[in-house]
Design a protein around this motif. Structure first.
Motif, PDB file in Angstrom:
ATOM      1  N   ARG A 350     -42.560  15.827 -11.887  1.00 33.38           N
ATOM      2  CA  ARG A 350     -41.440  16.245 -12.724  1.00 33.38           C
ATOM      3  C   ARG A 350     -40.132  16.269 -11.929  1.00 33.38           C
ATOM      4  NH1 ARG A 350     -39.496  16.529 -17.777  1.00 33.38           N
ATOM      5  NH2 ARG A 350     -38.629  18.557 -18.335  1.00 33.38           N
ATOM      6  N   ALA A 351     -40.173  16.792 -10.698  1.00 32.00           N
ATOM      7  CA  ALA A 351     -38.966  16.833  -9.871  1.00 32.00           C
ATOM      8  C   ALA A 351     -38.521  15.441  -9.461  1.00 32.00           C
ATOM      9  CB  ALA A 351     -39.226  17.700  -8.634  1.00 32.00           C
ATOM     10  N   ARG A 352     -39.474  14.544  -9.207  1.00 28.06           N
ATOM     11  CA  ARG A 352     -39.110  13.171  -8.855  1.00 28.06           C
ATOM     12  C   ARG A 352     -38.482  12.452 -10.039  1.00 28.06           C
ATOM     13  NH1 ARG A 352     -43.997   9.388  -8.467  1.00 28.06           N
ATOM     14  NH2 ARG A 352     -43.673   9.678 -10.707  1.00 28.06           N
ATOM     15  N   ASP A 353     -39.039  12.646 -11.243  1.00 24.69           N
ATOM     16  CA  ASP A 353     -38.477  11.988 -12.430  1.00 24.69           C
ATOM     17  C   ASP A 353     -37.083  12.496 -12.752  1.00 24.69           C
ATOM     18  OD1 ASP A 353     -40.831  10.578 -12.580  1.00 24.69           O
ATOM     19  OD2 ASP A 353     -41.724  11.838 -14.152  1.00 24.69           O
ATOM     20  N   GLU A 354     -36.826  13.773 -12.476  1.00 23.35           N
ATOM     21  CA  GLU A 354     -35.492  14.334 -12.721  1.00 23.35           C
ATOM     22  C   GLU A 354     -34.538  14.086 -11.550  1.00 23.35           C
ATOM     23  OE1 GLU A 354     -35.843  18.433 -13.648  1.00 23.35           O
ATOM     24  OE2 GLU A 354     -36.720  18.083 -15.641  1.00 23.35           O
ATOM     25  N   GLN A 355     -35.021  13.357 -10.520  1.00 24.56           N
ATOM     26  CA  GLN A 355     -34.229  13.028  -9.333  1.00 24.56           C
ATOM     27  C   GLN A 355     -33.777  14.277  -8.588  1.00 24.56           C
ATOM     28  OE1 GLN A 355     -31.071  10.432 -10.614  1.00 24.56           O
ATOM     29  NE2 GLN A 355     -32.454   8.690 -10.928  1.00 24.56           N
ATOM     30  N   VAL A 356     -34.606  15.303  -8.639  1.00 19.87           N
ATOM     31  CA  VAL A 356     -34.339  16.509  -7.859  1.00 19.87           C
ATOM     32  C   VAL A 356     -34.747  16.291  -6.409  1.00 19.87           C
ATOM     33  CG1 VAL A 356     -34.881  18.964  -7.625  1.00 19.87           C
ATOM     34  CG2 VAL A 356     -34.601  17.962  -9.897  1.00 19.87           C
ATOM     35  N   ILE A 357     -35.848  15.566  -6.203  1.00 17.72           N
ATOM     36  CA  ILE A 357     -36.288  15.197  -4.859  1.00 17.72           C
ATOM     37  C   ILE A 357     -36.439  13.683  -4.812  1.00 17.72           C
ATOM     38  CG2 ILE A 357     -37.443  17.397  -4.433  1.00 17.72           C
ATOM     39  CD1 ILE A 357     -40.082  16.083  -5.094  1.00 17.72           C
TER      40      ILE A 357
END
Length: 400
Positions: A350-357
């Protein structure tokens, strides 16, 4: 002073209850019975009344989410005693006869036990009642919703579900309030130069106050947590735990436990995957860390059992028959570890898809979540990372 009492009184209430002789007798463990029964009952009543007074005294000062969180913590900490009490109550009741001459004596024996258990449940619901009253007074929830949650907090078994749902429900208005404040600031900056002078009767002061009603929690948000709770409870209801200890509560047979743990594991993974897109990365990482910590004693016991079985590999005259259990024990422990990492994997995706990480960071955390021992460290670091990024994003939005 209020913050000290808010933290110290619930902890003292929990410690005193589990340190008493009646609780030790009920659990079959007398190692920590340091308080005599009469003193234990007096301290329990005093601390219960103090917790109730502090809970309702904090209604006007404490945040609703904080009150709901303390209510949920008390419910979870007292969950073992409620489960054991329910089992003991059912076993004692099943041995009584239904003869009319024996019913008064049986009723007299069971009534004090049931009254004490229900009184303890009501004390653990005080923070929940205070959170409901505060949320209703602030018009965060409607009076009908408040009555419904009060009713659920007074019903055994349903009180734990109501505490979980209440905490999840009160988390949403806080997020919505933060988002609305950011949107309002952006809107005012964008339109401050183009807004005409407000007319009489159109000012904000003349408008009726907006009532913020919290939406109902969709069951997909609660179902993954329920499945994970069942998975943790099933893990402690049989398997390696019963091979090392003799729990005082009923356990599953060795031929039933693998099927039960498999069903609960599959439900936990499936529900987590389904609800992944509707949950925040930080929330997924938090519950992943909670599940890791909940099953930490289970993995420590499994590690000790592995060392014990490994000694049979080097027995004189060749490996003993007990050594052949070792591969299955290692495989089962690793599978359970992967299931506990399902929330972590979902948070990473989820964080990768939202470009958080970045994708590289996501791969690193995925790799760590699949390695024993390192998975707990990775869960802690992932939650701290997502929490720091959320705080930085909120601070940047406020500065902007």
């Amino acid at each position: 002073m209020s913050k000290i009492l808010r933290v110290a009184l619930p902890i003292a209430f929990i410690v005193v209850f589990y340190a008493g002789e009646p609780a030790g007798t009920l659990f079959g463990c007398r190692a920590f019975n340091v308080i005599p029964p009469l003193m234990w009952l007096l301290l329990l009543v005093t601390l219960g009344a103090a917790n109730a007074a502090v809970a309702f005294g904090l209604v006007r000062t404490e945040r609703t989410r904080g009150l709901a969180l303390w209510g949920l913590v008390l419910k979870v900490c007292f969950l073992p005693i409620f489960l054991v009490s329910l089992v003991v109550f059912a076993l004692i009741g099943s041995q009584f006869s239904l003869r009319p001459e024996a019913l008064p004596l049986e009723f007299a024996l069971l009534t004090p036990y049931a009254v004490l258990s229900y009184a303890l449940m009501i004390v653990t619901s005080c923070y929940g009642f205070a959170a409901i009253i505060r949320a209703r007074d602030e018009q965060v929830i409607s009076p009908e919703t408040a009555k419904k949650y009060k009713r659920w907090h007074a019903i055994p078994i349903a009180d734990l579900v109501a505490s979980i749902r209440l905490y999840m429900l009160l988390r949403r208005p806080d997020r919505a309030a933060g988002d609305n404040a950011q949107d309002a600031n952006q809107f005012s900056r964008a339109y401050s130069a183009a807004q005409p002078v407000s007319r009489i009767g159109n000012s904000v002061a003349d408008r009726p106050p907006t009532v913020h009603r919290a939406a109902r929690i969709p069951w997909p948000a609660v179902a993954p947590l329920t499945a994970c709770f069942c998975f943790v409870a099933t893990a402690y209801a049989g398997g390696p735990l019963t091979m090392v200890f003799y729990p005082p509560y009923p356990t599953l047979r060795i031929d039933v436990w693998p099927l039960a743990i498999l069903v609960c594991a599959a439900a936990s993974v499936v529900y987590t995957h389904i609800s992944r897109d509707r949950r925040k990365p930080r929330e997924l990482a938090f519950w992943g860390l909670v599940i890791k910590l909940s099953l930490l004693p289970f993995f420590l016991i499994t590690c000790l059992l592995t060392f014990f079985l490994g000694a049979y590999l080097f027995a004189p005259g060749g490996p003993a028959p007990q050594a052949f259990i070792l591969p299955f024990a290692l495989l089962g422990a690793y599978a359970i570890m992967i299931v506990t990492s399902s929330h972590g994997f979902a948070a990473i995706i989820r964080a990768r898809d939202e470009q958080v990480i970045s994708p590289e960071t996501a791969k690193t955390y995925k790799r760590w979540h699949a390695i024993p021992i390192a998975d707990l460290v990775a869960s802690i670091r992932l939650y701290m990372l997502l929490r720091r990024l959320d705080s930085s994003a909120l601070a940047s939005a406020q500065d902007a």
